[in-house]
Write a protein that holds these residues in place. Structure first.
Motif, PDB file in Angstrom:
ATOM      1  N   TRP A 281       0.789  -1.217   0.000  1.00  0.00           N
ATOM      2  CA  TRP A 281       0.000   0.000   0.000  1.00  0.00           C
ATOM      3  C   TRP A 281       0.828   1.278   0.000  1.00  0.00           C
ATOM      4  O   TRP A 281       0.460   2.237  -0.686  1.00  0.00           O
ATOM      5  CB  TRP A 281      -0.954  -0.017   1.191  1.00  0.00           C
ATOM      6  CG  TRP A 281      -2.109  -0.955   1.012  1.00  0.00           C
ATOM      7  CD1 TRP A 281      -2.309  -2.146   1.628  1.00  0.00           C
ATOM      8  CD2 TRP A 281      -3.219  -0.766   0.131  1.00  0.00           C
ATOM      9  NE1 TRP A 281      -3.470  -2.736   1.180  1.00  0.00           N
ATOM     10  CE2 TRP A 281      -4.056  -1.900   0.254  1.00  0.00           C
ATOM     11  CE3 TRP A 281      -3.581   0.235  -0.765  1.00  0.00           C
ATOM     12  CZ2 TRP A 281      -5.222  -2.060  -0.471  1.00  0.00           C
ATOM     13  CZ3 TRP A 281      -4.756   0.092  -1.491  1.00  0.00           C
ATOM     14  CH2 TRP A 281      -5.565  -1.046  -1.342  1.00  0.00           C
ATOM     15  N   PRO A 282       1.923   1.361   0.766  1.00  0.00           N
ATOM     16  CA  PRO A 282       2.696   2.616   0.721  1.00  0.00           C
ATOM     17  C   PRO A 282       3.155   2.982  -0.683  1.00  0.00           C
ATOM     18  O   PRO A 282       3.116   4.141  -1.078  1.00  0.00           O
ATOM     19  CB  PRO A 282       3.881   2.321   1.651  1.00  0.00           C
ATOM     20  CG  PRO A 282       3.373   1.290   2.587  1.00  0.00           C
ATOM     21  CD  PRO A 282       2.466   0.429   1.771  1.00  0.00           C
ATOM     22  N   ARG A 283       3.585   1.979  -1.450  1.00  0.00           N
ATOM     23  CA  ARG A 283       4.049   2.269  -2.800  1.00  0.00           C
ATOM     24  C   ARG A 283       2.883   2.640  -3.724  1.00  0.00           C
ATOM     25  O   ARG A 283       3.005   3.523  -4.580  1.00  0.00           O
ATOM     26  CB  ARG A 283       4.796   1.060  -3.353  1.00  0.00           C
ATOM     27  CG  ARG A 283       5.583   1.387  -4.604  1.00  0.00           C
ATOM     28  CD  ARG A 283       6.447   0.237  -5.041  1.00  0.00           C
ATOM     29  NE  ARG A 283       7.212   0.600  -6.217  1.00  0.00           N
ATOM     30  CZ  ARG A 283       7.907  -0.268  -6.947  1.00  0.00           C
ATOM     31  NH1 ARG A 283       7.922  -1.542  -6.582  1.00  0.00           N
ATOM     32  NH2 ARG A 283       8.584   0.136  -7.993  1.00  0.00           N
ATOM     33  N   LEU A 284       1.741   1.972  -3.528  1.00  0.00           N
ATOM     34  CA  LEU A 284       0.561   2.305  -4.321  1.00  0.00           C
ATOM     35  C   LEU A 284       0.111   3.733  -4.027  1.00  0.00           C
ATOM     36  O   LEU A 284      -0.218   4.501  -4.954  1.00  0.00           O
ATOM     37  CB  LEU A 284      -0.560   1.312  -4.019  1.00  0.00           C
ATOM     38  CG  LEU A 284      -1.885   1.533  -4.765  1.00  0.00           C
ATOM     39  CD1 LEU A 284      -1.674   1.401  -6.275  1.00  0.00           C
ATOM     40  CD2 LEU A 284      -2.942   0.553  -4.283  1.00  0.00           C
ATOM     41  N   LEU A 285       0.102   4.101  -2.749  1.00  0.00           N
ATOM     42  CA  LEU A 285      -0.291   5.461  -2.382  1.00  0.00           C
ATOM     43  C   LEU A 285       0.688   6.484  -2.944  1.00  0.00           C
ATOM     44  O   LEU A 285       0.301   7.583  -3.348  1.00  0.00           O
ATOM     45  CB  LEU A 285      -0.385   5.591  -0.864  1.00  0.00           C
ATOM     46  CG  LEU A 285      -1.529   4.816  -0.197  1.00  0.00           C
ATOM     47  CD1 LEU A 285      -1.424   4.916   1.322  1.00  0.00           C
ATOM     48  CD2 LEU A 285      -2.876   5.335  -0.675  1.00  0.00           C
ATOM     49  N   ARG A 286       1.961   6.124  -2.967  1.00  0.00           N
ATOM     50  CA  ARG A 286       2.964   7.019  -3.544  1.00  0.00           C
ATOM     51  C   ARG A 286       2.706   7.242  -5.027  1.00  0.00           C
ATOM     52  O   ARG A 286       2.836   8.361  -5.538  1.00  0.00           O
ATOM     53  CB  ARG A 286       4.349   6.438  -3.315  1.00  0.00           C
ATOM     54  CG  ARG A 286       5.463   7.135  -4.077  1.00  0.00           C
ATOM     55  CD  ARG A 286       6.801   6.666  -3.581  1.00  0.00           C
ATOM     56  NE  ARG A 286       7.752   6.518  -4.675  1.00  0.00           N
ATOM     57  CZ  ARG A 286       9.066   6.578  -4.507  1.00  0.00           C
ATOM     58  NH1 ARG A 286       9.576   6.784  -3.322  1.00  0.00           N
ATOM     59  NH2 ARG A 286       9.876   6.403  -5.533  1.00  0.00           N
ATOM     60  N   SER A 287       2.307   6.196  -5.734  1.00  0.00           N
ATOM     61  CA  SER A 287       2.017   6.335  -7.166  1.00  0.00           C
ATOM     62  C   SER A 287       0.814   7.234  -7.399  1.00  0.00           C
ATOM     63  O   SER A 287       0.801   8.053  -8.323  1.00  0.00           O
ATOM     64  CB  SER A 287       1.783   4.954  -7.790  1.00  0.00           C
ATOM     65  OG  SER A 287       0.555   4.383  -7.361  1.00  0.00           O
ATOM     66  N   MET A 288      -0.232   7.093  -6.532  1.00  0.00           N
ATOM     67  CA  MET A 288      -1.421   7.940  -6.681  1.00  0.00           C
ATOM     68  C   MET A 288      -1.112   9.389  -6.294  1.00  0.00           C
ATOM     69  O   MET A 288      -1.660  10.323  -6.880  1.00  0.00           O
ATOM     70  CB  MET A 288      -2.558   7.392  -5.821  1.00  0.00           C
ATOM     71  CG  MET A 288      -3.104   6.035  -6.291  1.00  0.00           C
ATOM     72  SD  MET A 288      -3.719   6.050  -8.005  1.00  0.00           S
ATOM     73  CE  MET A 288      -2.311   5.397  -8.924  1.00  0.00           C
ATOM     74  N   ARG A 289      -0.223   9.553  -5.304  1.00  0.00           N
ATOM     75  CA  ARG A 289       0.168  10.912  -4.935  1.00  0.00           C
ATOM     76  C   ARG A 289       0.848  11.609  -6.103  1.00  0.00           C
ATOM     77  O   ARG A 289       0.565  12.781  -6.388  1.00  0.00           O
ATOM     78  CB  ARG A 289       1.110  10.872  -3.724  1.00  0.00           C
ATOM     79  CG  ARG A 289       1.605  12.255  -3.299  1.00  0.00           C
ATOM     80  CD  ARG A 289       2.594  12.162  -2.141  1.00  0.00           C
ATOM     81  NE  ARG A 289       3.057  13.477  -1.737  1.00  0.00           N
ATOM     82  CZ  ARG A 289       4.060  14.129  -2.304  1.00  0.00           C
ATOM     83  NH1 ARG A 289       4.705  13.577  -3.333  1.00  0.00           N
ATOM     84  NH2 ARG A 289       4.414  15.322  -1.886  1.00  0.00           N
ATOM     85  N   TRP A 290       1.748  10.908  -6.767  1.00  0.00           N
ATOM     86  CA  TRP A 290       2.417  11.516  -7.915  1.00  0.00           C
ATOM     87  C   TRP A 290       1.414  11.806  -9.029  1.00  0.00           C
ATOM     88  O   TRP A 290       1.431  12.884  -9.631  1.00  0.00           O
ATOM     89  CB  TRP A 290       3.519  10.590  -8.445  1.00  0.00           C
ATOM     90  CG  TRP A 290       4.307  11.221  -9.550  1.00  0.00           C
ATOM     91  CD1 TRP A 290       5.374  12.056  -9.423  1.00  0.00           C
ATOM     92  CD2 TRP A 290       4.066  11.099 -10.959  1.00  0.00           C
ATOM     93  NE1 TRP A 290       5.822  12.463 -10.665  1.00  0.00           N
ATOM     94  CE2 TRP A 290       5.040  11.887 -11.627  1.00  0.00           C
ATOM     95  CE3 TRP A 290       3.133  10.396 -11.723  1.00  0.00           C
ATOM     96  CZ2 TRP A 290       5.091  11.983 -13.008  1.00  0.00           C
ATOM     97  CZ3 TRP A 290       3.190  10.493 -13.113  1.00  0.00           C
ATOM     98  CH2 TRP A 290       4.157  11.285 -13.733  1.00  0.00           C
ATOM     99  N   GLY A 291       0.510  10.848  -9.301  1.00  0.00           N
ATOM    100  CA  GLY A 291      -0.434  11.024 -10.399  1.00  0.00           C
ATOM    101  C   GLY A 291      -1.389  12.182 -10.193  1.00  0.00           C
ATOM    102  O   GLY A 291      -1.645  12.959 -11.122  1.00  0.00           O
ATOM    103  N   PHE A 292      -1.929  12.327  -8.978  1.00  0.00           N
ATOM    104  CA  PHE A 292      -2.980  13.318  -8.757  1.00  0.00           C
ATOM    105  C   PHE A 292      -2.484  14.607  -8.101  1.00  0.00           C
ATOM    106  O   PHE A 292      -3.095  15.654  -8.293  1.00  0.00           O
ATOM    107  CB  PHE A 292      -4.089  12.705  -7.890  1.00  0.00           C
ATOM    108  CG  PHE A 292      -4.969  11.759  -8.645  1.00  0.00           C
ATOM    109  CD1 PHE A 292      -6.056  12.224  -9.365  1.00  0.00           C
ATOM    110  CD2 PHE A 292      -4.706  10.406  -8.661  1.00  0.00           C
ATOM    111  CE1 PHE A 292      -6.866  11.356 -10.076  1.00  0.00           C
ATOM    112  CE2 PHE A 292      -5.502   9.526  -9.369  1.00  0.00           C
ATOM    113  CZ  PHE A 292      -6.590  10.004 -10.088  1.00  0.00           C
ATOM    114  N   MET A 293      -1.400  14.559  -7.344  1.00  0.00           N
ATOM    115  CA  MET A 293      -0.957  15.756  -6.644  1.00  0.00           C
ATOM    116  C   MET A 293       0.232  16.440  -7.304  1.00  0.00           C
ATOM    117  O   MET A 293       0.535  17.597  -6.985  1.00  0.00           O
ATOM    118  CB  MET A 293      -0.617  15.413  -5.193  1.00  0.00           C
ATOM    119  CG  MET A 293      -1.802  14.866  -4.415  1.00  0.00           C
ATOM    120  SD  MET A 293      -1.447  14.575  -2.657  1.00  0.00           S
ATOM    121  CE  MET A 293      -1.306  16.259  -2.067  1.00  0.00           C
TER     122      MET A 293
END
Length: 372
Positions: free
Chosen positions: A170-182
């Motif tokens: 999950w930490p890596r998945l959240l990091r990917s979504m952070r980069w994509g959306f933020m």
């Protein structure tokens, strides 16, 4: 459409902008999710080496993937940017970028119904060959160094995509979504906002009657040049523009108009071009657009030589209903609630991007990170 008063004009502009967001929003969100995953995971996957390979395999993969994805040109922007920032060769990225909005199964089915087998054959041949050629031309003559915006996106979130696998689950998945959306989301949102605003102005104030009057078979080359210009400015999604092309043909437009508008109307719209040139460079996008426009005009000219004179539009209302229904079945249509939510999210990213850009230019304020 030409609004006669200022309130009517503003109302029409807002409605047009909302329509573009509703059409493209869902696929932009999907592409942002995919972009984050690609940027984070591509470097540690077996696909990485294949996509970066200089041989024909990477181009075939980019073409095949683009041909089956039902994304519009605005929707493909985040994914194309993420592929490039992850190290995928420029030819493969531009092949994917061109192929995705031009051709997909639903568009082919609807084209067969509304435009006829001959125009559809030319459309499919174009969609399966020209994106690869355009990709190779762009790779040969385009810019390969990072733009300031691309360098900024690479430098955020701990230095770019993870190549060590130190983050998992999950930490890596959240990091990917952070980069994509933020990070990527508001950066592209600024340029999407500008492009959507310009497209809305053009689509709102362009006289509704002049297109059929100037795209007739009596002046085929002039019609091709005009429709290429119109297609570069307005925003039309891949499947939605086919009924418009069919209506133009019934109104007397030359058959070559179909190919030119099927390409330029779907691929070279202002929101896409403004966003991409900030990431990939002005020279790269200029070559990309010029190659597509020249190729589409040549294809349209050859189609006119083949079918003119004596061309008869293939539009058959009863047959079109059957094929149109089949096209709808093979195309994913997002629920209305999801469509609206996606449009609101993308609109929020546009506002975020514009606000960040404005705040960075107010004297005396702490500088926030934004695109140059």
């Amino acid at each position: 459409m030409t609004p006669d008063s200022l309130p009517d004009a503003l109302h029409a502009l807002v409605l047009t902008g909302m329509s573009i967001l509703l059409d493209a929003g869902f696929w932009i969100v999907v592409s942002l999710v995919a972009a984050g995953l690609v940027y984070e995971y591509l470097g540690t996957s077996r696909l990485s080496g294949f996509m970066r390979h200089q041989g024909p395999g990477s181009l075939a993969g980019a073409l095949g993937t683009g041909a089956i994805l039902p994304m519009c040109s605005c929707g493909v922007i985040p994914l194309a940017v993420s592929l490039r920032l992850s190290g995928v060769r420029l030819a493969a990225v531009m092949t994917f970028t061109a192929a995705t909005p031009v051709i997909n199964p639903a568009a082919v089915l609807l084209s067969l119904a509304l435009l006829g087998p001959k125009i559809t054959l030319a459309y499919v041949l174009f969609g399966l060959t020209v994106p690869v050629l355009v990709g190779l031309v762009v790779e040969r003559y385009g810019t390969h160094r990072d733009t300031p915006v691309a360098a900024q996106l690479k430098s955020c979130c701990g230095g770019g995509p993870s190549g060590t696998g130190t983050l998992a689950g999950w930490p890596r998945l959240l990091r990917s979504m952070r980069w994509g959306f933020m990070e990527l989301g508001p950066t592209l949102g600024l340029y999407l906002a500008v492009g959507i605003a310009l497209a809305s102005v053009v689509m709102t104030f362009s006289p509704a009657h002049w297109i059929p009057e100037h795209l007739g078979a009596s002046a085929p080359l002039t019609s091709l040049l005009l429709v290429a210009l119109v297609g570069m400015i307005i925003y039309v999604c891949a499947v939605a523009h086919i009924p418009l092309v069919a209506a133009l043909l019934v109104a007397g437009a030359s058959p070559g108009v179909a190919i030119v508008f099927l390409v330029t109307g779907a691929v070279t719209n202002l929101p896409e071009l403004i966003a991409l040139q900030k990431i990939l460079g002005r020279r790269t996008i200029a070559i990309y657009v010029a190659s597509l426009v020249v190729a589409s005009i040549m294809a349209g000219w050859l189609l006119n030589l083949w079918l003119l004179p004596g061309f008869t539009p293939a539009l058959d209302p009863m047959d079109s209903l059957h094929w149109g229904d089949l096209a709808n079945r093979v195309t994913f249509i997002a629920p209305q609630s999801l469509t609206i939510a996606s449009a609101v999210l993308v609109g929020g990213l546009c506002v975020w991007g514009v606000g960040r850009w404005v705040l960075a230019r107010i004297p005396g304020r702490m500088r926030v990170r934004t695109a140059p």
